[in-house]
Design a protein around this motif. Structure first.
Motif, short mmCIF file in Angstrom:
data_model
loop_
_atom_site.label_atom_id
_atom_site.label_comp_id
_atom_site.label_asym_id
_atom_site.label_seq_id
_atom_site.Cartn_x
_atom_site.Cartn_y
_atom_site.Cartn_z
N LEU A 88 85.79 29.91 84.53
CA LEU A 88 87.06 30.23 85.33
C LEU A 88 86.95 32.09 84.72
CD1 LEU A 88 89.92 28.13 83.74
CD2 LEU A 88 89.10 27.35 85.59
N ASP A 89 87.34 32.38 86.19
CA ASP A 89 87.22 34.35 86.38
C ASP A 89 88.72 35.15 85.91
OD1 ASP A 89 86.30 36.08 87.61
OD2 ASP A 89 86.65 36.30 90.02
N GLY A 90 88.19 34.72 84.70
CA GLY A 90 88.79 35.41 83.72
C GLY A 90 88.93 35.18 82.00
N THR A 91 89.98 35.28 81.69
CA THR A 91 89.66 35.32 79.99
C THR A 91 90.99 35.48 79.67
OG1 THR A 91 88.94 37.39 79.90
CG2 THR A 91 87.37 36.04 79.44
N ALA A 92 91.92 35.31 79.91
CA ALA A 92 93.75 35.07 80.07
C ALA A 92 93.91 33.92 80.42
CB ALA A 92 94.85 36.14 80.28
N THR A 93 95.14 33.06 79.61
CA THR A 93 96.02 32.49 80.15
C THR A 93 97.27 32.28 81.51
OG1 THR A 93 98.37 33.28 79.45
CG2 THR A 93 97.12 32.12 78.07
N GLY A 94 97.17 31.53 82.78
CA GLY A 94 97.32 31.10 83.72
C GLY A 94 96.89 30.17 84.65
N THR A 95 97.06 30.49 85.43
CA THR A 95 96.70 29.21 86.81
C THR A 95 95.30 30.18 87.08
OG1 THR A 95 98.68 28.73 87.19
CG2 THR A 95 97.53 27.83 88.96
N TYR A 96 94.15 29.01 87.62
CA TYR A 96 93.03 29.65 87.93
C TYR A 96 92.86 28.13 88.73
CZ TYR A 96 92.35 32.28 83.71
OH TYR A 96 92.36 33.02 83.52
N GLY A 97 93.49 28.82 90.49
CA GLY A 97 93.19 27.84 91.75
C GLY A 97 91.64 27.84 92.38
N SER A 98 91.32 26.45 92.77
CA SER A 98 89.57 25.83 93.32
C SER A 98 89.74 26.71 94.10
CB SER A 98 90.25 24.75 93.98
OG SER A 98 90.88 24.90 95.42
N VAL A 99 90.28 27.29 94.64
CA VAL A 99 89.56 28.05 96.00
C VAL A 99 88.42 29.85 95.37
CG1 VAL A 99 89.57 30.06 97.50
CG2 VAL A 99 91.45 28.00 97.15
N ASP A 100 89.20 30.33 93.79
CA ASP A 100 87.80 31.13 93.52
C ASP A 100 87.62 30.82 92.09
OD1 ASP A 100 89.01 33.08 95.39
OD2 ASP A 100 91.11 33.03 94.35
N ASN A 101 87.89 29.27 91.56
CA ASN A 101 87.04 28.70 90.59
C ASN A 101 86.69 28.25 90.28
OD1 ASN A 101 88.24 31.01 88.02
ND2 ASN A 101 90.35 30.28 89.70
N ILE A 102 85.85 27.52 89.81
CA ILE A 102 84.30 26.36 89.70
C ILE A 102 85.11 25.18 89.16
CG2 ILE A 102 82.56 25.58 89.74
CD1 ILE A 102 81.07 27.99 90.39
N LEU A 103 85.23 24.35 89.62
CA LEU A 103 86.04 22.55 88.91
C LEU A 103 85.29 21.07 89.56
CD1 LEU A 103 89.78 23.55 89.75
CD2 LEU A 103 88.34 24.85 88.06
#
Length: 303
Positions: A88-103
């Motif tokens: 996940l491209d970040g270190t905070a709470t929130g929503t991490y969508g599939s376009v900008d992150n790796i799932l």
């Protein structure tokens, strides 16, 4: 099309969402993390990680969460060996969508897996991870997730059907901020230390050449990738600009997001085993009218 390969028993994921053409170029990594071997976990599960895969229940027996300077990596494995991996491209709470992150979800013992990228439309959002809590006192993380996973071998003419990952939840998973694999990377760019805060090592296939790619990024948005053919052993290898010819390459991206490929320099391998590589590197990358001199480069990473 470039393939993403998952190493046996686990995944080393390359952030390749921008791979759209069959060229020799390798994209820099963002974010960057290396995922350890789940057969020797450094931190057993104390919380809970569950999901439903095509209607069947999945419950992890082991997890590892690593929060770097700019990313969150979540790994979950059950006794049969199949596993989930999120970057996940970040270190905070929130929503991490599939376009900008790796799932991803990876079956046991497979080079490929199901990841949240539609091969017909890479910009389509097909899922997300929602981080609901990061407890910095107890160092635990919680959240939910769901996504549609597509087979990662885009050249497979008869790929397995997509998988529906639903009802995903992780609760009070312990996390670490220390690298679980003790990887190191250092370089200078025009005499200034490149202080990386994200690192990823991955094995990928580029134009039928399998390479170990070591990617880093710093807080200024600069990125660097050092790639070495898996066919190479201990020795020094010159860079002329062709990965296919040399078996080695360096790519640098400046803070403005402009990318260049080294046309001179070298990569030296001092040690290499089945799962770790160590060496040094240097090179010159020209972007526009500016030449970036990369010196004092060194790496010691698992792959």
């Amino acid at each position: 099309m470039k393939n993403i390969k998952f190493l046996p028993l686990f995944m080393l994921l390359f952030a390749a969402f921008n791979f759209t053409s069959c060229t020799q170029d390798l994209e820099p990594v963002d974010p960057a993390i290396v995922i350890p071997d789940p057969t020797d976990p450094t931190d057993p599960t104390e919380g809970e990680f569950k999901a439903t895969i095509d209607g069947s229940q999945y419950t992890a027996s082991t997890t590892l969460v690593y929060i770097t300077g700019g990313a969150i990596q979540i790994t979950a494995v059950r006794p049969s060996g199949d596993n989930f991996g999120f970057i996940l491209d970040g270190t905070a709470t929130g929503t991490y969508g599939s376009v900008d992150n790796i799932l991803t979800y990876n079956p046991a013992g497979s080079e490929f897996g199901w990841w949240a990228v539609n091969p017909e439309d890479g910009e389509q959002n097909v899922g997300s991870v929602i981080v609901t809590e990061i407890d910095t006192v107890n160092q635990t993380i919680s959240g939910t997730f769901s996504f549609t996973g597509y087979w990662s071998d885009f050249e497979d003419t008869s790929p397995p059907a997509p998988k529906q990952i639903t009802n995903g939840v992780f609760t009070d998973l312990p996390y670490t901020t220390d690298s679980p694999t003790n990887d190191t990377f250092f370089a200078k760019v025009n005499g200034v230390n490149f202080n990386q805060n994200n690192l990823l090592t991955a094995v990928i296939s580029v134009n039928e050449v399998e390479v170990i790619s070591i990617g880093v990024e710093n807080a200024n948005g600069e990125a660097m990738t050092v790639s070495v053919s898996t066919e190479l052993g201990v020795g020094s290898y010159p860079i002329t600009g062709s990965l296919n010819t040399d078996g080695v390459q360096i790519i640098y991206t400046n803070a403005a997001g402009q990318e260049g490929t080294a046309t001179s320099g070298s990569v030296s391998i001092s040690e290499v085993t089945d799962d770790r590589i160590k060496g040094t590197f240097s090179g010159n990358v020209t972007i526009g009218s500016t030449t970036y001199s990369i010196t004092a480069g060194s790496f010691d990473v698992a792959y």
